[in-house]
Design an enzyme around this catalytic site. Structure first.
Site, PDB file in Angstrom:
ATOM      1  N   ARG A  29      27.144  24.346  43.651  1.00  0.00           N
ATOM      2  CA  ARG A  29      26.997  23.014  43.107  1.00  0.00           C
ATOM      3  C   ARG A  29      25.842  22.794  42.037  1.00  0.00           C
ATOM      4  O   ARG A  29      24.948  21.759  41.990  1.00  0.00           O
ATOM      5  CB  ARG A  29      26.723  22.123  44.336  1.00  0.00           C
ATOM      6  CG  ARG A  29      27.857  21.658  45.380  1.00  0.00           C
ATOM      7  CD  ARG A  29      28.779  20.769  44.784  1.00  0.00           C
ATOM      8  NE  ARG A  29      29.807  20.453  45.475  1.00  0.00           N
ATOM      9  CZ  ARG A  29      29.748  19.313  46.211  1.00  0.00           C
ATOM     10  NH1 ARG A  29      28.829  18.585  46.281  1.00  0.00           N
ATOM     11  NH2 ARG A  29      30.769  19.279  47.235  1.00  0.00           N
ATOM     12  N   TYR A 156      40.590  19.263  55.797  1.00  0.00           N
ATOM     13  CA  TYR A 156      40.551  17.966  55.072  1.00  0.00           C
ATOM     14  C   TYR A 156      41.810  17.460  55.037  1.00  0.00           C
ATOM     15  O   TYR A 156      42.147  16.200  55.071  1.00  0.00           O
ATOM     16  CB  TYR A 156      39.994  18.160  53.591  1.00  0.00           C
ATOM     17  CG  TYR A 156      38.394  18.408  53.499  1.00  0.00           C
ATOM     18  CD1 TYR A 156      37.686  17.272  53.690  1.00  0.00           C
ATOM     19  CD2 TYR A 156      37.903  19.599  53.286  1.00  0.00           C
ATOM     20  CE1 TYR A 156      36.167  17.409  53.578  1.00  0.00           C
ATOM     21  CE2 TYR A 156      36.619  19.902  53.572  1.00  0.00           C
ATOM     22  CZ  TYR A 156      35.858  18.856  53.551  1.00  0.00           C
ATOM     23  OH  TYR A 156      34.561  19.168  53.351  1.00  0.00           O
TER      24      TYR A 156
HETATM   25  O1  CP3 Z   1      29.498  24.422  42.174  1.00  0.00           O
HETATM   26  C1  CP3 Z   1      29.833  23.623  41.219  1.00  0.00           C
HETATM   27  O2  CP3 Z   1      28.842  23.286  40.540  1.00  0.00           O
HETATM   28  C2  CP3 Z   1      31.337  23.646  40.780  1.00  0.00           C
HETATM   29  C3  CP3 Z   1      32.076  22.365  41.458  1.00  0.00           C
HETATM   30  C4  CP3 Z   1      32.125  22.076  42.854  1.00  0.00           C
HETATM   31  C5  CP3 Z   1      32.223  20.823  43.382  1.00  0.00           C
HETATM   32  N1  CP3 Z   1      32.804  20.980  44.664  1.00  0.00           N
HETATM   33  C6  CP3 Z   1      31.939  19.775  42.438  1.00  0.00           C
HETATM   34  C7  CP3 Z   1      31.886  18.362  43.633  1.00  0.00           C
HETATM   35  C8  CP3 Z   1      32.657  23.131  43.922  1.00  0.00           C
HETATM   36  C9  CP3 Z   1      32.446  24.686  43.885  1.00  0.00           C
HETATM   37  C10 CP3 Z   1      32.879  22.421  44.879  1.00  0.00           C
HETATM   38  C11 CP3 Z   1      33.422  22.973  46.181  1.00  0.00           C
HETATM   39  C12 CP3 Z   1      33.614  21.950  47.376  1.00  0.00           C
HETATM   40  N2  CP3 Z   1      34.296  20.768  47.433  1.00  0.00           N
HETATM   41  C13 CP3 Z   1      33.570  22.352  48.742  1.00  0.00           C
HETATM   42  C14 CP3 Z   1      33.020  23.725  49.247  1.00  0.00           C
HETATM   43  C15 CP3 Z   1      31.686  23.811  49.228  1.00  0.00           C
HETATM   44  C16 CP3 Z   1      30.774  22.986  49.680  1.00  0.00           C
HETATM   45  O3  CP3 Z   1      29.816  22.369  49.319  1.00  0.00           O
HETATM   46  O4  CP3 Z   1      30.868  22.899  51.126  1.00  0.00           O
HETATM   47  C17 CP3 Z   1      34.050  21.397  49.738  1.00  0.00           C
HETATM   48  C18 CP3 Z   1      34.202  21.106  50.948  1.00  0.00           C
HETATM   49  C19 CP3 Z   1      34.511  20.282  48.360  1.00  0.00           C
HETATM   50  C20 CP3 Z   1      35.077  18.965  49.117  1.00  0.00           C
HETATM   51  C21 CP3 Z   1      34.323  17.899  48.395  1.00  0.00           C
HETATM   52  N3  CP3 Z   1      34.008  17.553  47.206  1.00  0.00           N
HETATM   53  C22 CP3 Z   1      33.539  16.854  49.244  1.00  0.00           C
HETATM   54  C23 CP3 Z   1      33.410  16.949  50.752  1.00  0.00           C
HETATM   55  C24 CP3 Z   1      32.916  16.081  48.407  1.00  0.00           C
HETATM   56  C25 CP3 Z   1      32.274  14.745  48.685  1.00  0.00           C
HETATM   57  C26 CP3 Z   1      30.583  15.189  49.247  1.00  0.00           C
HETATM   58  C27 CP3 Z   1      29.722  15.030  48.117  1.00  0.00           C
HETATM   59  O5  CP3 Z   1      28.921  15.729  47.462  1.00  0.00           O
HETATM   60  O6  CP3 Z   1      29.831  13.883  47.215  1.00  0.00           O
HETATM   61  C28 CP3 Z   1      33.281  16.339  47.254  1.00  0.00           C
HETATM   62  C29 CP3 Z   1      32.748  15.924  45.779  1.00  0.00           C
HETATM   63  C30 CP3 Z   1      32.345  16.681  44.725  1.00  0.00           C
HETATM   64  N4  CP3 Z   1      32.486  17.799  44.570  1.00  0.00           N
HETATM   65  C31 CP3 Z   1      31.150  16.394  44.063  1.00  0.00           C
HETATM   66  C32 CP3 Z   1      30.803  17.482  42.761  1.00  0.00           C
HETATM   67  C33 CP3 Z   1      29.922  17.441  41.718  1.00  0.00           C
HETATM   68  C34 CP3 Z   1      30.292  14.910  43.939  1.00  0.00           C
HETATM   69  C35 CP3 Z   1      31.250  13.705  43.341  1.00  0.00           C
HETATM   70  C36 CP3 Z   1      30.854  12.930  42.292  1.00  0.00           C
HETATM   71  O7  CP3 Z   1      30.097  13.462  41.457  1.00  0.00           O
HETATM   72  O8  CP3 Z   1      30.935  11.713  42.355  1.00  0.00           O
END
Ligand code: CP3
Length: 350
Positions: A29, A156
């Site tokens: 992230r 999910y």
């Molecule tokens: O790592 C990086 O910079 C690359 C991008 C990336 C994102 N999600 C962007 C994101 C990667 C590799 C992921 C993986 C991901 N997504 C996982 C596995 C890794 C982990 O964190 O456990 C999972 C479970 C998800 C599913 C997901 N996406 C959730 C549960 C959420 C909501 C929680 C949150 O942090 O908001 C997301 C949203 C998400 N994915 C955001 C980002 C930058 C935030 C959303 C936003 O900017 O509004």
């Protein structure tokens, strides 16, 4: 694809099993809400998925942390939930709520999904982002593609949202293992195609995120976490000999050792709960390990962050190792602490 026999980039050397002169670093992230420049692009993009499916903007946010910190790897900006979205289970990201999907918990729900063959067509903008990144990244930076592991994506799809206990997917898996396996099989196939398309577009490494691997008891872990990832690694290695695959079975604990051996992954991501000394003894002899600073140490910063990073480096830096967090960067992380951490890791010598 380029010649994989003699990697030059630091991250690829570590994944080939070399102890590197300096330790490669990237952070899960590393693109995201802790960066003001991300929040700006995000605000202009519309929804989160609009950002994921906009190659120009997704390229831009992937590059932001590379420009700021000079990480050794860039990870494609996308999400693990683009796969269910491409299968026709529409995904929405709600502000302050995270992902929301119409839950699928039985054969009728599976039957309503579109074909796996439609996934790479639907995700063409993601592969375009990869191609653009391949052309724009500095030559010493490795491009990482990724997907969620079938089990984590299934949690999910079955739950319809994130949950603390993954109860919906677990109950389906426990009550009807054969039916649940149909979902896992679809995801294995879709994930192989999705990762292959990323490699075809220029990804040099792929990481498989199994965020909820640790919620399964051993026999289910074997069947629904380990085996599917083994199938994915086998298929990728057959299509792309020498492609480095990093698996991240978060929370796998003592099951990580067998998982690393049997899946055939080239690198293993360690969560914060894994003892570096145990990993040195049981995991590093099998290949490169990656991890595992607590993301909240990055929020705290200062002496405690540097001290605990030094401990990890001193134990794991003697073998093939990639510095990372034990889970993703959290939004309240001060960007200057990330700069401090990169400086500390880059300055470290055994
Ligand atoms: O790592 C990086 O910079 C690359 C991008 C990336 C994102 N999600 C962007 C994101 C990667 C590799 C992921 C993986 C991901 N997504 C996982 C596995 C890794 C982990 O964190 O456990 C999972 C479970 C998800 C599913 C997901 N996406 C959730 C549960 C959420 C909501 C929680 C949150 O942090 O908001 C997301 C949203 C998400 N994915 C955001 C980002 C930058 C935030 C959303 C936003 O900017 O509004």
């Amino acid at each position: 694809m380029s010649d994989r026999t003699a990697p030059q980039k630091l991250l690829l050397k570590a994944l080939a099993g070399e102890k590197t002169a300096s330790i490669p670093i990237w952070l899960m992230r590393q693109a995201g809400r802790y960066l003001p420049e991300y929040r700006k692009v995000r605000a202009d993009a519309g929804s989160f998925l609009d950002l994921c499916y906009n190659p120009r903007l997704a390229e831009e946010v992937t590059l932001q942390p590379i420009r700021r910190y000079g990480f050794d790897a860039a990870i494609l900006f996308s999400d693990i939930l683009v796969v269910p979205d491409a299968l026709g289970q529409k995904v929405a990201f709600k502000e302050g709520e995270g992902p929301v999907l119409e839950p699928i918990t039985d054969a009728a729900g599976l039957a309503a999904l579109g074909p796996v063959s439609g996934v790479t067509k639907a995700l063409a903008p993601v592969y375009e982002t990869v191609s653009r990144l391949k052309a724009s990244l500095p030559s010493d930076v490795t491009l990482i593609g990724f997907a969620g592991a079938p089990w984590t994506v299934a949690t999910y799809m079955a739950g319809g949202r994130g949950s603390p206990d993954q109860a919906a997917a677990k109950l389906w898996a426990f009550r009807d293992p054969m039916g649940f396996k149909d979902l896992i099989d679809i995801l294995v196939e879709a994930t192989i195609e999705h990762l292959s398309a990323q490699v075809d577009a220029g990804a040099e490494v792929v990481q498989i995120f199994d965020t909820w691997a640790g919620s399964l008891p051993e026999l289910s872990f074997e069947r629904f976490a380990l085996k599917p990832v083994q199938q994915i690694c086998d298929a990728l290695h057959e299509r792309y000999p020498g492609l480095p695959v990093i698996a991240f079975p978060r929370g796998a604990g003592g099951m990580a050792e067998r998982y690393f051996k049997v899946t055939g992954a080239n690198g293993l991501g360690l969560d914060t709960g894994v003892s570096p000394a145990w990993a040195k003894q049981h995991l590093q002899p099998q290949g490169c390990v990656q991890g595992n600073l607590d993301p909240l140490l990055l929020v705290a910063g200062g002496h405690e962050m540097r001290g605990q990073a030094s401990y990890i480096l001193s134990v794991l830096g003697e073998g093939p190792f990639i510095f990372n967090l034990g889970h993703g960067i959290v939004p309240q992380t001060p960007p200057e602490h990330v700069a401090e951490l990169v400086k500390h890791v880059k300055g470290w010598r055994s």
